[in-house]
Design an enzyme around this catalytic site. Sequence first.
Site: not given
Length: 298
Positions: A53, A97, A120
Amino acid sequence: TAELISGTEIRKDILAEVKAEVEEMKAKHGMVPGLVTILVGSSPASISYVTLKVKTALSVGFKEIQDDQPDDISEADLLALIDKYNNDPEIHGILVQLPLPKHIDDKKILNAINPDKDVDAFHPVNVGRLMIGGDEAIFLPCTPAGIQEMIVRSGTETSGAEVVVVGRSNIVGKPIAMMMAQKGVGANSTVTIVHTRTKDLAAHCQRADILIVAAGVPDLVKPEWIKPGATVIDVGVNRVGMNEKTGKAILKGDVDFEKAKEIAGKITPVPGGVGPMTIAMLMKNTLKSAQYAIKKKA
Ligand code: NAD
């Protein structure tokens, strides 16, 4: 033989488009999108996801902060960290994460992220915005957004199409079903959701002009379940063995690809299909967040 829908290729196009928009933003507004990735602990799988990422964010010209925290960080300290980034005007996307260590409540942490920085799109506010649709849905969850993008870019007609979604998870099945049923481009479909309690899986799949499979069961979808000419999107990623030479896992989707490609009109491979799209959509969400912040200021 079916036309292959390559996620690897489409990702390249999307990242190039994002990069061009970042350059334009920099020239016009003197700023770039900012993304923070918060990694707690040192699980090798999490490190490799975060590294990818970070690398991708830097490649499109974002400001990227990699904020690594020790395994024993307290829940209160992690909440304080999120609050800091919630209030940082140079940060437009906050990624935590998962999984988090056991002493920390995942849900509490994800719900503490400002919904306008929740790239997200897991926050209940963004799930609600998706449900309402239209302009409300500022961020779409990345895997479903990637699926929809592949359907659109492959030139598949969605309006009035029969879409069958196999699987009802919160991260794939439920959101993609809702997105395809909404009004708008790449949507307006007639949607059926099937799952483990569905009586006749085969019969439903056979009706599908667009078949989206996210079950996590290798070769669940048999070739005779596919309507000739259908677009098949295989989301499943199943480890079915190990390549002894490379030491890498052998991956397989939920669809019997070799036989299915002789019947389908368009099909995604595994690997190289939906997988690569997720990270591209994450970058797109971060860009959108920065554009939204500029609009709010104006
Ligand atoms: P999940 O396990 O949360 O959900 C699977 C769903 O499939 C469930 O709703 C279940 O009812 C349904 N299902 C399972 N077995 C079935 C069967 N035999 N018949 C009918 N329905 C069945 O999984 P998920 O998180 O939605 O992920 C699904 C798959 O997609 C997994 O293989 C996962 O690795 C993959 N995935 C890939 C990406 C990506 O490529 N970026 C992202 C997310 C998930």
